[in-house]
Design a protein around this motif. Structure first.
Motif, short mmCIF file in Angstrom:
data_model
loop_
_atom_site.label_atom_id
_atom_site.label_comp_id
_atom_site.label_asym_id
_atom_site.label_seq_id
_atom_site.Cartn_x
_atom_site.Cartn_y
_atom_site.Cartn_z
N ASP A 186 0.82 -1.21 0.00
CA ASP A 186 0.00 0.00 0.00
C ASP A 186 0.85 1.26 0.00
OD1 ASP A 186 -2.87 -0.89 0.12
OD2 ASP A 186 -2.08 -2.00 1.83
N VAL A 187 1.94 1.26 0.75
CA VAL A 187 2.82 2.42 0.77
C VAL A 187 3.51 2.59 -0.59
CG1 VAL A 187 4.86 3.45 1.83
CG2 VAL A 187 3.16 2.32 3.25
N ALA A 188 3.90 1.48 -1.21
CA ALA A 188 4.49 1.55 -2.54
C ALA A 188 3.50 2.13 -3.55
CB ALA A 188 4.96 0.17 -2.99
N ASP A 189 2.25 1.72 -3.45
CA ASP A 189 1.22 2.29 -4.34
C ASP A 189 1.12 3.80 -4.17
OD1 ASP A 189 0.61 -0.22 -5.30
OD2 ASP A 189 -1.18 -0.49 -4.06
N VAL A 190 1.14 4.25 -2.91
CA VAL A 190 1.02 5.68 -2.65
C VAL A 190 2.25 6.43 -3.16
CG1 VAL A 190 1.04 7.41 -0.79
CG2 VAL A 190 -0.61 5.54 -0.75
N ALA A 191 3.44 5.84 -3.01
CA ALA A 191 4.65 6.48 -3.52
C ALA A 191 4.55 6.73 -5.02
CB ALA A 191 5.87 5.62 -3.19
N VAL A 192 4.12 5.71 -5.75
CA VAL A 192 3.98 5.86 -7.19
C VAL A 192 2.86 6.85 -7.51
CG1 VAL A 192 3.39 4.65 -9.33
CG2 VAL A 192 4.90 3.56 -7.65
#
Length: 320
Positions: A114-120
């Protein structure tokens, strides 16, 4: 999660000084299994509450909103376990815990996807200005394409690796810096953040906050990144020298920023709100119902293991 409408009268007591978000969402589920000592409901100041209720408290449940400092630990002489609902443990005095033999658990990589999704998402927001409806009104729609951009990832751990996978699929040229070179990845490695910044169009910060990474992204790094460079931070606010970041953004010395974390949370520098090239989120990168459910189950699993004198599920090493 299924839950009954009563709090468990279990003798297994767990202190909560301030409720972590995952606990708030799944409070009943956790309360059904353990007796929750809620310091945040007490009219007493936290320190007075701790000193009035110390002897029976063996476990504290916390998150980044509750610093477990040496002072807090001194007021809890019977403490044996700190359970945090976060991945990072920079809010826990790990040295004092090690000295006292207090164990610590986290939620490991529960939040990584989820954090990776938000970063992108933040990177796309800043570069393509997708949700900036004011640009529709004034006609300024020109953004920057993401494909082909050189994206430098600071910290190629669980989150950083997932960010890299997502960005490569979008046609980005991904490189990284980390504490050590990862021999299992073909990505280009730069030994310092300065060299990474000099060879990147954008930096995505995914590293842990330590004494070595505090203010890692400083004036020199931002200067080397350049006037068109973008910074995305889903790590911890203090990884960036926030005063310098604000200055570079206000003066047009970098191209933009996407921020989910801040140096003095919950405070966000007011100068950022009026900038068209900045996207701010309220430290919500891990806030999905699936994440919170998984985190709550892991918290309960660690607590049950502790009280049953079994191995903890996600212990954090104190060897540092």
């Amino acid at each position: 999660m299924d839950s009954k409408h009563h709090q468990c009268q279990s003798p297994h007591q767990v202190l909560v000084i301030k409720p972590p978000p995952a606990f708030v969402v799944h409070e009943q589920y956790i309360s059904n299994k353990f007796q929750i000592l809620k310091a945040y409901y007490s009219p007493l100041p936290t320190q007075d509450f701790l000193r009035a209720n110390p002897q029976s408290v063996k476990v504290v449940l916390c998150s980044g909103v509750t610093p477990i400092t040496a002072e807090v630990l001194r007021d809890l002489p019977a403490l044996e376990l700190v359970v945090t609902t976060s991945t990072g443990v920079n809010h826990v005095d790990m040295v004092e815990c090690r000295n006292r033999g207090i164990r610590v658990t986290n939620v490991r990589d529960v939040f990584s996807d989820d954090v990776a999704d938000v970063a992108v998402g933040l990177l796309i927001e800043v570069m393509r200005r997708i949700s900036h409806d004011r640009f529709v009104r004034c006609g300024h729609l020109l953004g920057s394409m993401l494909g082909g951009k050189r994206i430098g990832i600071v910290g190629l751990g669980n989150i950083g690796s997932k960010v890299a996978t997502r960005l490569q699929a979008m046609g980005c040229i991904v490189s990284y810096t980390s504490r050590q070179k990862k021999h299992t990845t073909p990505l280009t490695y730069y030994p310092t953040v300065l060299k990474l910044a000099s060879n990147s169009d954008a930096l995505v910060l995914c590293c842990a906050l330590t004494k070595d990474t505090c203010h890692m992204i400083n004036n020199k790094v931002m200067t080397d990144l350049g006037k068109n460079g973008v910074i995305v931070n889903v790590a911890r606010g203090a990884v960036i020298d926030e005063v310098e970041l604000v200055r570079h953004l206000v003066e047009g010395e970098i191209g933009g920023a996407g921020l989910d974390v801040y140096e003095n949370e919950p405070n966000v520098p007011k100068e950022l709100f009026g900038l068209d090239n900045v996207v701010v989120l309220p430290h919500s990168g891990a806030c999905t119902k699936e994440c919170f459910q998984d985190a709550a189950r892991l918290v309960v699993g660690n607590l049950e293991a502790f009280f049953a004198n079994k191995p903890l599920i996600t212990p954090v090493s104190n060897d540092f």
